[in-house]
Design an enzyme around this catalytic site. Structure first.
Site, mmCIF file in Angstrom:
data_model
loop_
_atom_site.group_PDB
_atom_site.id
_atom_site.type_symbol
_atom_site.label_atom_id
_atom_site.label_comp_id
_atom_site.label_asym_id
_atom_site.label_seq_id
_atom_site.Cartn_x
_atom_site.Cartn_y
_atom_site.Cartn_z
ATOM 1 N N HIS A 121 0.864 -1.184 0.000
ATOM 2 C CA HIS A 121 0.000 0.000 0.000
ATOM 3 C C HIS A 121 0.906 1.241 0.000
ATOM 4 C CE1 HIS A 121 -2.766 2.970 1.819
ATOM 5 N NE2 HIS A 121 -3.745 2.200 1.407
ATOM 6 N N ASP A 165 2.914 -4.832 8.100
ATOM 7 C CA ASP A 165 1.739 -3.984 7.931
ATOM 8 C C ASP A 165 0.523 -4.898 8.061
ATOM 9 O OD1 ASP A 165 -0.462 -2.660 6.972
ATOM 10 O OD2 ASP A 165 0.511 -1.872 5.168
ATOM 11 N N GLN A 178 -4.703 -5.142 6.981
ATOM 12 C CA GLN A 178 -5.767 -6.021 6.470
ATOM 13 C C GLN A 178 -5.852 -7.348 7.215
ATOM 14 O OE1 GLN A 178 -8.055 -5.095 4.434
ATOM 15 N NE2 GLN A 178 -7.163 -3.195 3.651
ATOM 16 N N LYS A 194 -10.431 -0.593 10.694
ATOM 17 C CA LYS A 194 -10.607 -1.754 9.814
ATOM 18 C C LYS A 194 -10.988 -3.006 10.607
ATOM 19 C CE LYS A 194 -7.239 -0.149 6.385
ATOM 20 N NZ LYS A 194 -7.947 0.334 5.191
ATOM 21 N N CYS A 252 -4.644 2.398 -3.726
ATOM 22 C CA CYS A 252 -3.381 2.853 -3.128
ATOM 23 C C CYS A 252 -2.251 1.859 -3.355
ATOM 24 C CB CYS A 252 -3.539 3.156 -1.638
ATOM 25 S SG CYS A 252 -4.656 4.503 -1.314
HETATM 26 N N1 7TS Z 1 -1.742 -0.799 4.602
HETATM 27 C C1 7TS Z 1 -2.670 -1.556 3.981
HETATM 28 C C2 7TS Z 1 -2.317 -2.945 3.552
HETATM 29 C C3 7TS Z 1 -3.945 -1.032 3.773
HETATM 30 O O1 7TS Z 1 -4.859 -1.780 3.173
HETATM 31 C C4 7TS Z 1 -4.236 0.292 4.200
HETATM 32 C C5 7TS Z 1 -5.561 0.938 3.923
HETATM 33 C C6 7TS Z 1 -3.234 1.012 4.869
HETATM 34 C C7 7TS Z 1 -2.004 0.437 5.042
HETATM 35 C C8 7TS Z 1 -3.471 2.377 5.409
HETATM 36 O O2 7TS Z 1 -4.374 2.345 6.472
HETATM 37 P P1 7TS Z 1 -4.918 3.702 7.125
HETATM 38 O O3 7TS Z 1 -5.977 3.247 8.078
HETATM 39 O O4 7TS Z 1 -3.780 4.364 7.797
HETATM 40 O O5 7TS Z 1 -5.462 4.516 5.993
HETATM 41 N N2 7TS Z 1 -6.254 0.395 2.809
HETATM 42 C C9 7TS Z 1 -7.323 0.944 2.219
HETATM 43 C C10 7TS Z 1 -7.987 0.314 1.176
HETATM 44 O O6 7TS Z 1 -7.678 -0.769 0.704
HETATM 45 N N3 7TS Z 1 -9.018 1.097 0.777
HETATM 46 O O7 7TS Z 1 -9.022 2.196 1.548
HETATM 47 C C11 7TS Z 1 -7.976 2.111 2.444
#
Ligand code: 7TS
Length: 427
Positions: free
Chosen positions: A144, A221, A224, A247, A385
């Site tokens: 990401h 990370d 997910q 999430k 992303c």
């Molecule tokens: N890493 C992964 C693997 C992710 O899927 C996401 C967010 C992030 C980092 C960042 O997370 P945040 O909570 O700091 O924004 N992924 C997604 C997505 O797949 N659609 O919207 C956000």
């Protein structure tokens, strides 16, 4: 003690592991989620955008409301009752997070805004203090942007280089054939546990062990995977692990970084301000012990309370039951999508996390998602992303349906029916 959240209504564990196609998570679980019971454009909502953010169950909403109605004050500051309660709630949540991911101690948990801030924190503190010219940061091609851009910024500042473990074609698995060569001069391995674009579940335990063997520090990370499968930082053997509360049924604006105590001790502060200092002079200051050293300013106390309630809720369901449900829905969705002509489905052939990405040869993803929304079906389109990954796959955008334990096979059937209608119309 108000911060000890009530157990959610479904506090017993269902038979586990489940057999056949029956999920151990009852369909009545949906009644806990007020957002799920609404109609969108005259149709029952089918929410398939859980990889972006999940919906929130009543116990989480109630915990936040209860906190603001009864306990609200600033933490670590007052001598008064409410401040004590707020501090206990916030520090109680830190213990809960440690327990949730099996961290050795609550001191290993730094609260952040989410995964993105946790990753930036590691880059700004550990990275700035430990990396120099010629050092290698090893990532994968499926990261990401939030596990890519912070390292690009750090590489520009320090002269370190980025290297990537490649992804194999449409199946989207990591190509580990030249791993030993790729690990030379590596100081940091940072990779995603589950790909948000492909659904791939990476062999993080094995990769962390290999990286450790060459003296590299490891970061997972878990954006997910946290709340989707059993997560145990000691079993994974990683040094850092990052995730977002939103999430996994928690509120937005709160997440955590697990950081091994030895590493934290040698890391410079992240941001300066209140809460992170012990004594301050006009010229210099002394800092609190970790993890407080990394949490400047008034934290997201209500967010931590909500996250605590979310973890209680998920643990009552059981992470194995959630994972089994996720993978069942994803496998079923993939099977039904494969009925379409002219579809390209991405991600691994075998087990995958709870999402499926795809493109149709003749239908633009934007048209597809817009028309699906008119029928009450929420999916995401775009590069999710992961733009460099999409470049490699040779598509500018994919459509993605992503699931959680409250989704059902009946919703997948409805989704397929809507897709059939949309494709008919667009032909
Ligand atoms: N890493 C992964 C693997 C992710 O899927 C996401 C967010 C992030 C980092 C960042 O997370 P945040 O909570 O700091 O924004 N992924 C997604 C997505 O797949 N659609 O919207 C956000």
């Amino acid at each position: 003690h108000l911060w000890r959240e009530r157990l959610p209504r479904h506090h017993h564990r269902w038979p586990n592991p489940r057999r056949g196609r029956m999920s151990s998570i009852p369909a009545t679980i949906r009644e806990d989620f007020p957002t799920l019971t609404q109609e969108i454009n005259g149709h029952p909502l089918v929410y398939f955008d859980n990889a972006a953010t999940t919906q929130k169950p009543r116990p989480v909403l109630e915990a936040i409301q209860r906190y603001y109605e009864h306990d609200n004050a600033n933490v670590h500051r007052g001598i008064h009752e409410l401040s004590n309660r707020a501090t206990a709630a916030y520090e109680g949540a830190r213990h809960r997070v440690a327990q949730f991911i099996n961290a050795p101690s609550a001191k290993d948990i730094i609260f952040t805004r989410g995964t993105t801030e946790a990753l930036n924190l590691v880059a700004a503190t550990w990275g700035a203090g430990n990396l120099r010219e010629g050092d290698v940061i090893l990532l994968t091609e499926m990261e990401h942007h939030s596990n890519l851009v912070p390292w690009q910024l750090l590489a520009q500042r320090t002269g370190a280089q980025l290297r990537f473990i490649p992804v194999t074609g449409d199946f989207g698995e990591l190509d580990l054939s030249d791993l030993d060569e790729r690990l030379s001069d590596v100081k940091l391995l940072s990779l995603t546990h589950i790909s948000n674009a492909l659904g791939t579940i990476n062999p993080v335990t094995e990769l962390c062990a290999k990286a450790k063997a060459v003296g590299a520090v490891t970061l997972v990370d878990a954006a997910q995977s946290a709340g989707h499968l059993p997560l145990d930082v000691q079993a994974l053997g990683c040094d850092f692990l990052a995730f977002s509360g939103h999430k996994l049924c928690g509120p937005t604006g709160i997440g955590a970084l697990f950081a091994r105590a030895e590493l934290q001790a040698a890391m410079p502060p992240y941001q300066g301000g209140g809460e992170m200092i012990s004594t301050v002079g006009f010229q210099t200051s002394e800092y609190h012990e970790p993890p407080h050293k990394f949490e400047a300013g008034t934290p997201n106390i209500a967010g931590a309370v909500g996250l605590h309630a979310a973890m209680d809720y998920l643990d009552a369901l059981g992470s194995e039951a959630i994972h089994a449900h996720d993978t069942d829905i994803a496998a079923y969705a993939k099977e039904r999508l494969a009925e379409f002509d002219g579809i390209r489905i991405f991600g691994p052939a075998g087990e995958r996390g709870g999402l499926v990405s795809f493109v149709f040869e003749k239908v633009h993803a934007l048209d597809l998602a817009t028309m699906a929304d008119q029928q009450g079906v929420a999916i995401r389109i775009g590069h999710h992303c992961t733009q460099p990954l999409h470049e490699k796959l040779g598509v500018p955008a994919t459509a993605r349906a992503s699931f959680y334990f409250y989704n059902t096979r009946a919703e997948v059937d409805r989704f397929i029916e809507v897709l059939q209608k949309v494709i008919q119309l667009l032909k």
